[in-house]
Design a protein around this motif. Structure first.
Motif, PDB file in Angstrom:
ATOM      1  N   GLY A 130       0.787  -1.226   0.000  1.00 65.21           N
ATOM      2  CA  GLY A 130       0.000   0.000   0.000  1.00 65.21           C
ATOM      3  C   GLY A 130       0.818   1.274   0.000  1.00 65.21           C
ATOM      4  N   SER A 131       2.136   1.177   0.120  1.00 65.01           N
ATOM      5  CA  SER A 131       2.989   2.363   0.150  1.00 65.01           C
ATOM      6  C   SER A 131       2.949   3.084  -1.196  1.00 65.01           C
ATOM      7  N   VAL A 132       2.941   4.406  -1.140  1.00 64.40           N
ATOM      8  CA  VAL A 132       2.910   5.235  -2.345  1.00 64.40           C
ATOM      9  C   VAL A 132       4.307   5.797  -2.605  1.00 64.40           C
ATOM     10  N   HIS A 133       4.797   5.618  -3.840  1.00 63.27           N
ATOM     11  CA  HIS A 133       6.121   6.077  -4.240  1.00 63.27           C
ATOM     12  C   HIS A 133       6.018   6.924  -5.504  1.00 63.27           C
ATOM     13  N   ALA A 134       7.104   7.635  -5.806  1.00 64.34           N
ATOM     14  CA  ALA A 134       7.141   8.462  -7.016  1.00 64.34           C
ATOM     15  C   ALA A 134       7.147   7.619  -8.281  1.00 64.34           C
ATOM     16  N   ASP A 135       7.772   6.462  -8.246  1.00 65.38           N
ATOM     17  CA  ASP A 135       7.732   5.501  -9.345  1.00 65.38           C
ATOM     18  C   ASP A 135       8.122   4.137  -8.795  1.00 65.38           C
ATOM     19  N   GLN A 136       8.054   3.121  -9.655  1.00 65.03           N
ATOM     20  CA  GLN A 136       8.236   1.758  -9.158  1.00 65.03           C
ATOM     21  C   GLN A 136       9.682   1.406  -8.824  1.00 65.03           C
ATOM     22  N   PHE A 137      10.633   2.253  -9.238  1.00 63.56           N
ATOM     23  CA  PHE A 137      12.041   1.961  -8.984  1.00 63.56           C
ATOM     24  C   PHE A 137      12.572   2.638  -7.722  1.00 63.56           C
ATOM     25  N   TRP A 138      11.878   3.632  -7.235  1.00 59.93           N
ATOM     26  CA  TRP A 138      12.407   4.502  -6.184  1.00 59.93           C
ATOM     27  C   TRP A 138      11.593   4.308  -4.909  1.00 59.93           C
ATOM     28  N   ARG A 139      11.963   3.309  -4.130  1.00 60.89           N
ATOM     29  CA  ARG A 139      11.185   2.938  -2.942  1.00 60.89           C
ATOM     30  C   ARG A 139      11.790   3.467  -1.651  1.00 60.89           C
ATOM     31  N   GLU A 140      12.868   4.229  -1.783  1.00 58.03           N
ATOM     32  CA  GLU A 140      13.500   4.794  -0.587  1.00 58.03           C
ATOM     33  C   GLU A 140      12.630   5.860   0.073  1.00 58.03           C
ATOM     34  N   HIS A 141      11.663   6.403  -0.667  1.00 63.66           N
ATOM     35  CA  HIS A 141      10.795   7.452  -0.139  1.00 63.66           C
ATOM     36  C   HIS A 141       9.339   7.011  -0.225  1.00 63.66           C
ATOM     37  N   VAL A 142       8.650   7.049   0.910  1.00 62.80           N
ATOM     38  CA  VAL A 142       7.244   6.658   0.993  1.00 62.80           C
ATOM     39  C   VAL A 142       6.438   7.900   1.354  1.00 62.80           C
ATOM     40  N   PHE A 143       5.417   8.198   0.567  1.00 61.89           N
ATOM     41  CA  PHE A 143       4.636   9.414   0.765  1.00 61.89           C
ATOM     42  C   PHE A 143       3.341   9.186   1.546  1.00 61.89           C
ATOM     43  N   GLY A 144       3.022   7.933   1.778  1.00 58.41           N
ATOM     44  CA  GLY A 144       1.799   7.591   2.489  1.00 58.41           C
ATOM     45  C   GLY A 144       1.426   6.167   2.164  1.00 58.41           C
ATOM     46  N   ASN A 145       0.253   5.730   2.620  1.00 65.02           N
ATOM     47  CA  ASN A 145      -0.172   4.359   2.396  1.00 65.02           C
ATOM     48  C   ASN A 145      -1.668   4.348   2.107  1.00 65.02           C
ATOM     49  N   VAL A 146      -2.046   3.693   1.018  1.00 65.26           N
ATOM     50  CA  VAL A 146      -3.457   3.687   0.616  1.00 65.26           C
ATOM     51  C   VAL A 146      -4.325   2.857   1.547  1.00 65.26           C
ATOM     52  N   LEU A 147      -3.727   2.055   2.416  1.00 62.12           N
ATOM     53  CA  LEU A 147      -4.505   1.325   3.414  1.00 62.12           C
ATOM     54  C   LEU A 147      -4.886   2.239   4.579  1.00 62.12           C
ATOM     55  N   GLU A 148      -4.249   3.403   4.640  1.00 59.09           N
ATOM     56  CA  GLU A 148      -4.519   4.349   5.715  1.00 59.09           C
ATOM     57  C   GLU A 148      -5.180   5.636   5.223  1.00 59.09           C
ATOM     58  N   ARG A 149      -4.954   5.959   3.944  1.00 58.04           N
ATOM     59  CA  ARG A 149      -5.424   7.230   3.395  1.00 58.04           C
ATOM     60  C   ARG A 149      -5.555   7.081   1.887  1.00 58.04           C
ATOM     61  N   PRO A 150      -6.602   7.581   1.257  1.00 59.29           N
ATOM     62  CA  PRO A 150      -6.753   7.420  -0.191  1.00 59.29           C
ATOM     63  C   PRO A 150      -5.593   8.030  -0.970  1.00 59.29           C
ATOM     64  N   PHE A 151      -5.263   7.385  -2.071  1.00 55.05           N
ATOM     65  CA  PHE A 151      -4.197   7.892  -2.934  1.00 55.05           C
ATOM     66  C   PHE A 151      -4.448   9.339  -3.325  1.00 55.05           C
ATOM     67  N   SER A 152      -5.691   9.673  -3.649  1.00 59.36           N
ATOM     68  CA  SER A 152      -6.020  11.015  -4.126  1.00 59.36           C
ATOM     69  C   SER A 152      -5.676  12.095  -3.106  1.00 59.36           C
ATOM     70  N   SER A 153      -5.793  11.789  -1.830  1.00 56.40           N
ATOM     71  CA  SER A 153      -5.470  12.789  -0.806  1.00 56.40           C
ATOM     72  C   SER A 153      -3.975  12.845  -0.511  1.00 56.40           C
TER      73      SER A 153
END
Length: 394
Positions: free
Chosen positions: A306-329
């Protein structure tokens, strides 16, 4: 994503893009890279599980047994949110997406909500029955990864017979009328296979191929020393242009793209300046529409957890999680500093990128590579192969 066939071979004109108002919701799939609103194409790594053991897997996939954190019900809700947000494409990836029994149901749900559904797969699990199911739910495209011809591919995939099974998967898609294409990740160990891949496109009447530059991530980080140097990269891009032109000249045009190094755009333009200055003017406008790398703006990744990243290769940075908060927000939240900065990378890049006359059409290329090599998100992209003279402001 740089359309070699679109730009170098004249497959697309600026007028083709402008006809649709450059809105992602109305643009055909092959023109989405030129959209104005840059609503994000979303890659969902829907599982970490896989039936192969690929040496260059950015997802660090595991065996096919197990349970995925985002179940069918949660996935349906996530897709509803993405569709309402205006995401034009849902790309189901993995691991291997076909190990999930609900893939067809989820792809159907995406298409019913008005999104284009595509899958990225190793192709080995696409039986005749599965191809029929995928066609019936309105899947737009199947991208099947090959790393070369049989010996090289099987070595990269870690399983003997993977190449033959992938070709069977391609044939099963073709028999059902599903658009299918190849995905090829370039490195020192397989660059010599590229002419063979083009021959395969002709022989098997495969309409599309994407050639990916290496991004240092996942198990691919160990391949950093296997990346091409700048001279080798230039030679490979020239080879891809030459092979694409041959297909057009032979009356068998294919859609050929390069991915993950937006220096390819200026490089195509510079070559056209020498060969066809009138076409170069048209390409300059198309590259301006493209706007270069769109990680964190027109491209997003949702991981298996559920982690949201800038792209599929760059997982060092997580901006949020769709299991906790909608992607749109999450996606447009100005309080997430790096994500907000990625919406306007040109203001923050350093080094050669900051001084480059092509910054507006490249957008500073891949921040993941800069961070991997220099430890600085905003450092210059080490994979840019353009010379200082080529990038100099006039």
């Amino acid at each position: 994503m740089i359309g070699i066939s679109k730009l170098y071979c004249g497959g697309v004109e600026a007028s083709d893009v402008l006809r649709y108002g450059r809105h992602s919701g109305s643009l055909p799939s092959h023109l989405l890279q030129f959209s104005k609103d840059k609503k994000p194409v979303v890659v969902w790594n829907m599982t970490k599980r896989c039936n192969l053991k690929c040496v260059h897997c950015y997802a660090k996939a595991v065996s096919r047994e197990g349970i995925d954190p985002i179940d069918t019900e949660k996935a349906m809700a996530m897709i509803d949110d993405l569709a309402s947000f205006g995401c034009p494409v849902m790309l189901f990836s993995g691991g291997e997406p076909l190990v999930r029994e609900d893939l067809v149901d989820l792809a159907k749900h995406a298409t019913e909500r008005g999104m284009r559904a595509v899958i990225s797969t190793n192709g080995t699990l696409i039986t005749k029955e599965k191809a029929k199911e995928l066609r019936e739910v309105g899947l737009s495209y199947v991208g099947i990864s090959l790393d070369g011809l049989e010996a090289v591919h099987d070595h990269f995939r870690g399983v003997k017979g993977a190449f033959a099974d992938a070709l069977t998967g391609i044939a099963n898609c073709q028999e059902e009328g599903l658009k299918v294409g190849l995905r090829f990740t370039i490195n020192k160990r397989n660059a010599g296979e590229i002419p063979g891949i083009f021959a395969l496109l002709r022989e098997r009447e495969i309409p599309r191929a994407c050639f990916y530059h290496l991004v240092y991530s996942g198990r691919g980080q160990s391949l950093r020393d296997e990346d091409l140097d700048h001279a080798q990269t230039r030679a490979v891009v020239d080879l891809i242009m030459d092979e694409t032109r041959k297909l057009f000249d032979q009356g068998s045009p294919k859609e050929i793209l390069t991915v993950d190094n937006h220096a390819d755009g200026p490089y195509v333009w510079l070559r056209l300046l020498r060969e066809d200055p009138e076409r170069a003017k048209e390409v300059e406008q198309l590259l301006a529409f493209n706007e270069g790398n769109n990680s964190g703006r027109g491209f997003a990744c949702i991981s298996w957890d559920g982690s949201v990243h800038a792209d599929q290769f760059w997982r060092e940075h997580v901006f949020g999680n769709v299991l906790e908060r909608p992607f749109s927000s999450i996606w447009d939240d100005p309080s997430i500093e790096l994500l907000a900065q990625l919406k306007d990378k040109k203001r923050y890049v350093k080094g050669r990128c900051a001084r480059c006359r092509f910054l507006a059409i490249c957008a500073g290329n891949f921040r993941a590579r800069a961070e991997a090599v220099y430890g600085d998100v905003w450092a210059e992209d080490p994979a840019c192969y353009l010379t200082d003279d080529e990038i100099a402001l006039s």
